[in-house]
Design a protein around this motif. Structure first.
Motif, PDB file in Angstrom:
ATOM      1  N   ASN A   1      -5.647  12.206   1.217  1.00  0.00           N
ATOM      2  CA  ASN A   1      -4.495  11.429   1.671  1.00  0.00           C
ATOM      3  C   ASN A   1      -4.954  10.050   2.116  1.00  0.00           C
ATOM      4  N   PHE A   2      -4.254   9.031   1.652  1.00  0.00           N
ATOM      5  CA  PHE A   2      -4.556   7.652   2.009  1.00  0.00           C
ATOM      6  C   PHE A   2      -3.335   7.027   2.669  1.00  0.00           C
ATOM      7  N   SER A   3      -3.589   6.199   3.667  1.00  0.00           N
ATOM      8  CA  SER A   3      -2.525   5.409   4.300  1.00  0.00           C
ATOM      9  C   SER A   3      -3.038   3.995   4.482  1.00  0.00           C
ATOM     10  N   ILE A   4      -2.344   3.054   3.897  1.00  0.00           N
ATOM     11  CA  ILE A   4      -2.668   1.643   4.039  1.00  0.00           C
ATOM     12  C   ILE A   4      -1.596   1.069   4.953  1.00  0.00           C
ATOM     13  N   VAL A   5      -1.993   0.635   6.134  1.00  0.00           N
ATOM     14  CA  VAL A   5      -1.024   0.386   7.200  1.00  0.00           C
ATOM     15  C   VAL A   5      -0.728  -1.090   7.476  1.00  0.00           C
ATOM     16  N   ASN A   6      -1.336  -2.014   6.746  1.00  0.00           N
ATOM     17  CA  ASN A   6      -1.170  -3.427   7.092  1.00  0.00           C
ATOM     18  C   ASN A   6      -0.370  -4.224   6.059  1.00  0.00           C
ATOM     19  N   LEU A   7       0.548  -3.579   5.370  1.00  0.00           N
ATOM     20  CA  LEU A   7       1.363  -4.281   4.376  1.00  0.00           C
ATOM     21  C   LEU A   7       2.535  -4.963   5.073  1.00  0.00           C
ATOM     22  N   MET A   8       3.001  -6.068   4.514  1.00  0.00           N
ATOM     23  CA  MET A   8       3.956  -6.896   5.249  1.00  0.00           C
ATOM     24  C   MET A   8       5.339  -7.027   4.622  1.00  0.00           C
ATOM     25  N   LYS A   9       5.494  -6.628   3.387  1.00  0.00           N
ATOM     26  CA  LYS A   9       6.809  -6.765   2.761  1.00  0.00           C
ATOM     27  C   LYS A   9       7.663  -5.539   3.049  1.00  0.00           C
ATOM     28  N   SER A  10       8.934  -5.781   3.292  1.00  0.00           N
ATOM     29  CA  SER A  10       9.827  -4.664   3.633  1.00  0.00           C
ATOM     30  C   SER A  10      10.159  -3.804   2.416  1.00  0.00           C
ATOM     31  N   GLY A  11      10.043  -4.353   1.237  1.00  0.00           N
ATOM     32  CA  GLY A  11      10.316  -3.599   0.024  1.00  0.00           C
ATOM     33  C   GLY A  11       9.087  -3.513  -0.846  1.00  0.00           C
ATOM     34  N   SER A  12       8.999  -2.482  -1.664  1.00  0.00           N
ATOM     35  CA  SER A  12       7.845  -2.299  -2.536  1.00  0.00           C
ATOM     36  C   SER A  12       8.249  -1.513  -3.771  1.00  0.00           C
ATOM     37  N   LEU A  13       7.590  -1.811  -4.885  1.00  0.00           N
ATOM     38  CA  LEU A  13       7.822  -1.041  -6.109  1.00  0.00           C
ATOM     39  C   LEU A  13       7.353   0.406  -5.957  1.00  0.00           C
ATOM     40  N   TYR A  14       6.525   0.672  -4.954  1.00  0.00           N
ATOM     41  CA  TYR A  14       6.124   2.056  -4.694  1.00  0.00           C
ATOM     42  C   TYR A  14       7.333   2.907  -4.305  1.00  0.00           C
ATOM     43  N   SER A  15       8.344   2.291  -3.738  1.00  0.00           N
ATOM     44  CA  SER A  15       9.575   3.026  -3.402  1.00  0.00           C
ATOM     45  C   SER A  15      10.379   3.363  -4.652  1.00  0.00           C
ATOM     46  N   SER A  16      10.055   2.723  -5.772  1.00  0.00           N
ATOM     47  CA  SER A  16      10.781   2.952  -7.027  1.00  0.00           C
ATOM     48  C   SER A  16       9.938   3.711  -8.040  1.00  0.00           C
ATOM     49  N   GLY A  17       8.849   4.324  -7.598  1.00  0.00           N
ATOM     50  CA  GLY A  17       8.067   5.174  -8.493  1.00  0.00           C
ATOM     51  C   GLY A  17       6.723   4.630  -8.938  1.00  0.00           C
ATOM     52  N   MET A  18       6.365   3.406  -8.563  1.00  0.00           N
ATOM     53  CA  MET A  18       5.057   2.886  -8.951  1.00  0.00           C
ATOM     54  C   MET A  18       3.960   3.710  -8.284  1.00  0.00           C
ATOM     55  N   GLN A  19       2.825   3.845  -8.973  1.00  0.00           N
ATOM     56  CA  GLN A  19       1.681   4.588  -8.446  1.00  0.00           C
ATOM     57  C   GLN A  19       0.486   3.655  -8.311  1.00  0.00           C
ATOM     58  N   PRO A  20      -0.429   3.972  -7.387  1.00  0.00           N
ATOM     59  CA  PRO A  20      -1.659   3.180  -7.285  1.00  0.00           C
ATOM     60  C   PRO A  20      -2.495   3.299  -8.561  1.00  0.00           C
ATOM     61  N   LEU A  21      -3.355   2.320  -8.774  1.00  0.00           N
ATOM     62  CA  LEU A  21      -4.260   2.339  -9.922  1.00  0.00           C
ATOM     63  C   LEU A  21      -5.596   2.955  -9.532  1.00  0.00           C
ATOM     64  N   LEU A  22      -6.146   3.750 -10.437  1.00  0.00           N
ATOM     65  CA  LEU A  22      -7.439   4.401 -10.238  1.00  0.00           C
ATOM     66  C   LEU A  22      -8.356   4.036 -11.397  1.00  0.00           C
ATOM     67  N   TYR A  23      -9.595   3.700 -11.065  1.00  0.00           N
ATOM     68  CA  TYR A  23     -10.627   3.438 -12.067  1.00  0.00           C
ATOM     69  C   TYR A  23     -11.814   4.320 -11.714  1.00  0.00           C
ATOM     70  N   SER A  24     -12.159   5.242 -12.614  1.00  0.00           N
ATOM     71  CA  SER A  24     -13.290   6.142 -12.427  1.00  0.00           C
ATOM     72  C   SER A  24     -14.419   5.694 -13.349  1.00  0.00           C
ATOM     73  N   VAL A  25     -15.585   5.417 -12.776  1.00  0.00           N
ATOM     74  CA  VAL A  25     -16.731   4.981 -13.580  1.00  0.00           C
ATOM     75  C   VAL A  25     -17.115   6.070 -14.578  1.00  0.00           C
ATOM     76  N   ARG A  26     -17.118   7.334 -14.145  1.00  0.00           N
ATOM     77  CA  ARG A  26     -17.459   8.431 -15.066  1.00  0.00           C
ATOM     78  C   ARG A  26     -16.420   8.581 -16.168  1.00  0.00           C
ATOM     79  N   ARG A  27     -15.162   8.419 -15.841  1.00  0.00           N
ATOM     80  CA  ARG A  27     -14.111   8.562 -16.849  1.00  0.00           C
ATOM     81  C   ARG A  27     -14.245   7.490 -17.935  1.00  0.00           C
ATOM     82  N   VAL A  28     -14.597   6.292 -17.533  1.00  0.00           N
ATOM     83  CA  VAL A  28     -14.821   5.220 -18.518  1.00  0.00           C
ATOM     84  C   VAL A  28     -15.996   5.582 -19.409  1.00  0.00           C
ATOM     85  N   THR A  29     -17.083   6.064 -18.799  1.00  0.00           N
ATOM     86  CA  THR A  29     -18.290   6.411 -19.551  1.00  0.00           C
ATOM     87  C   THR A  29     -18.046   7.594 -20.493  1.00  0.00           C
TER      88      THR A  29
END
Length: 148
Positions: free
Chosen positions: A20-48
Motif C-alpha cells: 500500500n502506498f500513500s502520497i500525501v503532498n499533492l495539491m490539486k483538488s481534482g485528479s485523473l486518478y479519481s476517473s480510473g487512471m493508474q500509476p505507472l510501473l517500470y520493472s527492470v526485470r520485466r524489460v530484460t
C-alpha cells in the motif's frame, strides 16, 4: 504551486504481497486518478525478460483531501493505491506520468534538425544553462515564406 507529480524507486519487493502506498503532498483538488487512471510501473526485470517497459498498474486507487495544509492554508490531497510487484530481486520505478528525459528531448530535437522536411522550419539556440548545466534551448518554429 501545483505539486501533482511523483517518481520513486522500490527495490527487492516480494511478489505475491500487496503493498500500500500513500502520497500525501499533492495539491490539486481534482485528479485523473479519481476517473480510473493508474500509476505507472517500470520493472527492470520485466524489460530484460519480456521487453515491456512502462505500464499502468494498481488497484484500490483513491484520491482525497487530507488534514495537511500548505503554508498558505490550502488543503493537501492524498493518492493511495495498492500494488503487487511482478518479480523478486527487482528494481521498480513508480511514476505519475511517463517520464520524458532531457536525453529524450535532445534526441527528438536532433531528429527535427536531421529531417529534410522539418529542418528548414526550426531553429535552435541556447538561451541559457540550467543549474545542472543543461542547455535550455530557445526554439523558433515557422513556416516557409515564399516571395510572390
Amino acid at each position: 504551486r501545483h505539486t501533482q507529480w511523483f517518481f520513486f524507486q522500490v527495490t527487492n519487493a516480494r511478489p505475491g504481497i500487496s503493498y500500500n502506498f500513500s502520497i500525501v503532498n499533492l495539491m490539486k483538488s481534482g485528479s485523473l486518478y479519481s476517473s480510473g487512471m493508474q500509476p505507472l510501473l517500470y520493472s527492470v526485470r520485466r524489460v530484460t525478460e519480456d521487453g515491456v517497459g512502462w505500464s499502468r498498474h494498481g488497484r484500490r486507487i483513491q484520491y482525497f483531501q487530507n488534514q495537511h495544509r500548505t503554508a498558505s492554508g490550502s488543503f493537501m490531497y492524498t493518492l493511495s493505491f495498492t500494488l503487487n510487484f511482478p518479480y523478486a530481486q527487482d528494481t521498480c520505478y513508480l511514476a505519475y506520468c511517463y517520464p520524458y528525459t532531457y536525453t529524450d528531448l535532445k534526441r527528438y530535437l536532433l531528429s527535427l534538425e536531421d529531417s529534410p522536411r522539418q529542418s528548414p522550419l526550426i531553429r535552435r539556440k541556447t538561451l541559457c544553462k540550467t543549474e545542472a548545466g543543461n542547455e535550455c534551448e530557445f526554439l523558433t518554429i515557422t513556416s516557409k515564406v515564399t516571395d510572390p
